[in-house]
Design a protein around this motif. Structure first.
Motif: not given
Length: 366
Positions: A39, A43-44, A46-47, A50, A52, A54, A93
């Protein structure tokens, strides 16, 4: 307990079965950790910046664990186990840095660990406004501050800090507060003449102290952890503090759970820089400035009644920016994305001199 042939299992067989279950748990936890790492990669990609952690996702997972828990462990105990697994997986992460009102061993640190798990990096701060500054500066991801106690009421320093801050509330923690009378290995228990603690702890244990140590000097210090530290060097003193302080300084309990009210609890808020999407069971906090004029409170509260929104807390503070202006801190059920809540906020704006949404966040699970 029996196996599929209804033959009683002996001790060796039970232990073998536990070993087999442990191996399966180990495999599944490792598989979950590997999935969490994937995950992070997605995320990294894409951005690079990001987020991590939530809060709404964590709350949903823990609620689902409690709802589906078959026992015999109770739901809260099972959720605590998952909380630590999630904390450890999240640390793979990107470890979360959390500032809290210190020093080490305080109830605020206990609340931080309860909410984020023991894999989070927790950093003690000397004052509530320092916690706010660390989060605002980006030195830490989140902060944890006390906001109210069931016995002693609100923590005004926290409310005042919100008035000057642009941070968001991203979560809450309610912690049962148990106070113990603690001594060190050099304490002469029959000669205790001085007791250290935080002023609020003294207030929460007043009746017990009057009954058991009416003549002992009560010395207020900055925290219960500081009280525990002082006792290590004095043969005639004791401290009122909690479990973490007792463990940190190696103190023994002379008396346990000496708080006057058995339901004594403190609510803590999690503060961060990002707003939180809906989790399905949320709370919103706002601060509203109002002129002191006839009917002002009715005008403020009427929209909540009209839209059937439940209030959970209402506090009033004099404004520091104007004469005869009052500031209301209001907590209520719902999220700012809910249409009914949006309608309430729009109506409140029409009556208010100023209004600020402090945050919408999941109702505390643990």
């Amino acid at each position: 307990m029996t196996d599929n042939t209804d033959k009683p299992l002996d001790l060796a067989s039970l232990r073998q079965r536990i070993d087999s279950i442990d191996s399966e748990l180990l495999r599944l936890i490792s598989e979950r950790a590997d999935c969490a790492a994937q995950v992070a990669q997605v995320k990294t990609a894409d951005d690079p910046d990001a987020v991590f952690y939530r809060p709404e996702r964590e709350a949903q997972v823990l609620r689902r664990v409690m709802e589906r828990n078959p026992g015999p462990l109770n739901g809260e105990e099972m959720a605590r186990l998952f909380r630590e697994i999630m904390s450890a997986c999240l640390a793979l992460e990107k470890p979360i840095k959390v500032a809290y009102l210190g020093p080490e061993g305080t109830f605020t640190q206990q609340a931080a660990l309860k909410h984020f798990g023991h894999s989070a990096i927790s950093l003690p701060m000397a004052a509530i406004d320092e916690v706010f500054r660390e989060v605002e500066a980006g030195a830490v991801n989140y902060g944890v501050v006390p906001v109210e106690n069931s016995t002693e009421g609100v923590v005004n320093n926290t409310l005042d800090s919100f008035m000057d801050s642009g941070l968001h509330i991203s979560g809450e923690v309610v912690l049962r507060i148990h106070h113990h009378l603690l001594v060190s290995n050099i304490t002469r228990q029959d000669k205790i003449s001085r007791i250290y603690s935080h002023p609020q702890s003294f207030a929460q244990c007043r009746k017990w102290l009057d009954a058991h140590y009416p003549h002992a000097e009560r010395v207020a210090v900055s925290s219960n952890a500081e009280a525990a530290r002082l006792v290590k060097t004095e043969w005639h003193s004791a401290a009122i503090a909690g479990d973490m302080a007792a463990q940190l300084y190696g103190l023994d309990r002379v008396a346990e759970k000496i708080e006057d009210r058995p339901d004594n609890s403190t609510r803590f808020l999690i503060i961060g820089n990002e707003s939180v999407p809906p989790s399905g069971h949320d709370k919103t906090s706002i601060v509203v400035a109002m002129r002191n004029q006839p009917g002002v409170l009715h005008g403020l509260l009427e929209p909540f009644h009209r839209h059937a929104i439940d209030l959970t807390r209402l506090e009033t503070r004099p404004s520091r920016n104007g004469v005869w202006t009052y500031v209301f801190f209001i907590d209520f059920k719902g999220h700012v994305d809910d249409p009914a809540v949006a309608g309430v906020l729009e109506a409140v704006k029409q009556h208010a001199s100023d209004m600020k949404v402090l945050g919408s966040y999941p109702v505390g699970v643990l």
